[in-house]
Design a protein around this motif. Sequence first.
Motif, mmCIF file in Angstrom:
data_model
loop_
_atom_site.group_PDB
_atom_site.id
_atom_site.type_symbol
_atom_site.label_atom_id
_atom_site.label_comp_id
_atom_site.label_asym_id
_atom_site.label_seq_id
_atom_site.Cartn_x
_atom_site.Cartn_y
_atom_site.Cartn_z
ATOM 1 N N ASP A 67 35.904 37.107 34.142
ATOM 2 C CA ASP A 67 34.440 37.234 34.598
ATOM 3 C C ASP A 67 33.877 36.806 35.938
ATOM 4 N N PHE A 68 34.716 35.934 36.571
ATOM 5 C CA PHE A 68 34.231 35.369 37.724
ATOM 6 C C PHE A 68 35.152 35.404 38.957
ATOM 7 N N CYS A 69 36.383 36.136 38.634
ATOM 8 C CA CYS A 69 36.873 36.574 40.016
ATOM 9 C C CYS A 69 37.945 37.577 39.727
ATOM 10 N N MET A 70 38.587 38.212 40.858
ATOM 11 C CA MET A 70 39.783 39.174 40.497
ATOM 12 C C MET A 70 40.685 38.752 41.870
ATOM 13 N N GLU A 71 42.019 38.832 41.667
ATOM 14 C CA GLU A 71 42.987 38.700 42.518
ATOM 15 C C GLU A 71 43.935 39.857 42.523
ATOM 16 N N ALA A 72 44.250 40.763 43.794
ATOM 17 C CA ALA A 72 44.962 41.822 43.796
ATOM 18 C C ALA A 72 46.137 41.536 44.907
ATOM 19 N N ARG A 73 47.238 42.132 44.867
ATOM 20 C CA ARG A 73 48.014 41.885 45.687
ATOM 21 C C ARG A 73 49.040 42.951 45.848
ATOM 22 N N TRP A 74 49.281 43.536 47.384
ATOM 23 C CA TRP A 74 50.131 44.556 47.517
ATOM 24 C C TRP A 74 50.915 44.257 48.878
ATOM 25 N N ILE A 75 51.893 45.333 48.943
ATOM 26 C CA ILE A 75 52.879 45.268 50.370
ATOM 27 C C ILE A 75 52.063 46.402 51.313
ATOM 28 N N ASP A 76 51.912 45.995 52.050
ATOM 29 C CA ASP A 76 51.599 47.088 53.430
ATOM 30 C C ASP A 76 52.387 46.705 54.613
ATOM 31 N N CYS A 77 53.212 47.689 54.773
ATOM 32 C CA CYS A 77 54.377 47.574 55.857
ATOM 33 C C CYS A 77 55.224 46.263 55.488
ATOM 34 N N ASP A 78 55.046 45.722 56.602
ATOM 35 C CA ASP A 78 55.978 44.103 56.397
ATOM 36 C C ASP A 78 55.139 43.079 56.204
ATOM 37 N N GLU A 79 53.938 43.195 55.391
ATOM 38 C CA GLU A 79 53.177 42.193 55.218
ATOM 39 C C GLU A 79 52.789 42.217 53.550
ATOM 40 N N VAL A 80 52.410 40.909 52.796
ATOM 41 C CA VAL A 80 51.967 40.940 51.507
ATOM 42 C C VAL A 80 50.550 40.793 51.921
ATOM 43 N N VAL A 81 49.764 41.422 51.234
ATOM 44 C CA VAL A 81 48.271 41.389 51.249
ATOM 45 C C VAL A 81 47.612 40.832 50.013
ATOM 46 N N LEU A 82 46.770 39.874 50.195
ATOM 47 C CA LEU A 82 46.282 39.008 49.191
ATOM 48 C C LEU A 82 44.678 39.234 49.178
ATOM 49 N N ASN A 83 44.054 39.872 48.087
ATOM 50 C CA ASN A 83 42.614 39.997 48.228
ATOM 51 C C ASN A 83 42.048 39.134 46.808
ATOM 52 N N ILE A 84 41.217 38.304 47.231
ATOM 53 C CA ILE A 84 40.786 37.423 46.202
ATOM 54 C C ILE A 84 39.092 37.839 46.261
ATOM 55 N N ASN A 85 38.396 38.103 45.199
ATOM 56 C CA ASN A 85 37.159 38.517 45.130
ATOM 57 C C ASN A 85 36.453 37.582 43.941
ATOM 58 N N LEU A 86 35.123 37.307 44.327
ATOM 59 C CA LEU A 86 34.239 36.588 43.580
ATOM 60 C C LEU A 86 33.344 37.603 42.992
ATOM 61 N N LYS A 87 33.024 37.421 41.593
ATOM 62 C CA LYS A 87 32.075 38.281 41.033
ATOM 63 C C LYS A 87 30.532 37.763 40.862
ATOM 64 N N LYS A 88 29.648 38.318 40.946
ATOM 65 C CA LYS A 88 28.244 37.881 40.800
ATOM 66 C C LYS A 88 27.619 39.167 40.015
ATOM 67 N N ASP A 89 27.047 38.950 39.046
ATOM 68 C CA ASP A 89 26.284 40.037 37.941
ATOM 69 C C ASP A 89 26.989 41.214 37.710
ATOM 70 N N GLY A 90 28.631 40.749 37.598
ATOM 71 C CA GLY A 90 29.587 41.854 37.302
ATOM 72 C C GLY A 90 29.871 42.867 38.302
ATOM 73 N N LYS A 91 29.501 42.286 39.532
ATOM 74 C CA LYS A 91 29.904 43.283 40.669
ATOM 75 C C LYS A 91 30.847 42.381 41.782
ATOM 76 N N LEU A 92 31.634 42.983 42.487
ATOM 77 C CA LEU A 92 32.063 42.317 43.599
ATOM 78 C C LEU A 92 31.139 41.730 44.612
ATOM 79 N N TRP A 93 31.166 40.349 44.755
ATOM 80 C CA TRP A 93 30.059 39.786 45.497
ATOM 81 C C TRP A 93 30.705 39.000 46.920
ATOM 82 N N ARG A 94 31.973 38.452 46.883
ATOM 83 C CA ARG A 94 32.344 37.799 47.866
ATOM 84 C C ARG A 94 33.857 38.063 47.859
ATOM 85 N N ALA A 95 34.708 38.368 49.229
ATOM 86 C CA ALA A 95 36.074 38.900 48.910
ATOM 87 C C ALA A 95 36.757 38.186 50.079
#
Length: 106
Positions: A67-95
Amino acid sequence: MSIYHELVDCFTQYDPETFRNIHHEEFMMVREADLSTLDEHCEIIDELASKPTWDWHIKADLIHENDFCMEARWIDCDEVVLNINLKKDGKLWRAIISRTSRKKVV
């Protein structure tokens, strides 16, 4: 439904309005040293999602979501991309996104 799955559904047949609605009106994203507002972020994603090579919804893995955060990860070419999101009111608030060379990932 989790926000991750909302994003996957949104990107399967991209809808800019749905994408915007997943985000809190106060949304901000940090990419390395750049800061993007909601409008700027939507503009960037609108452009990327219109390309036939856009495949975030296929290659991104959900690592964790609650309910508070989401972490996603993927490969983009030669990089590992990490995306951390904080939620507010059930929506993405900070990333924050970081990229690490695959050679540096153990």
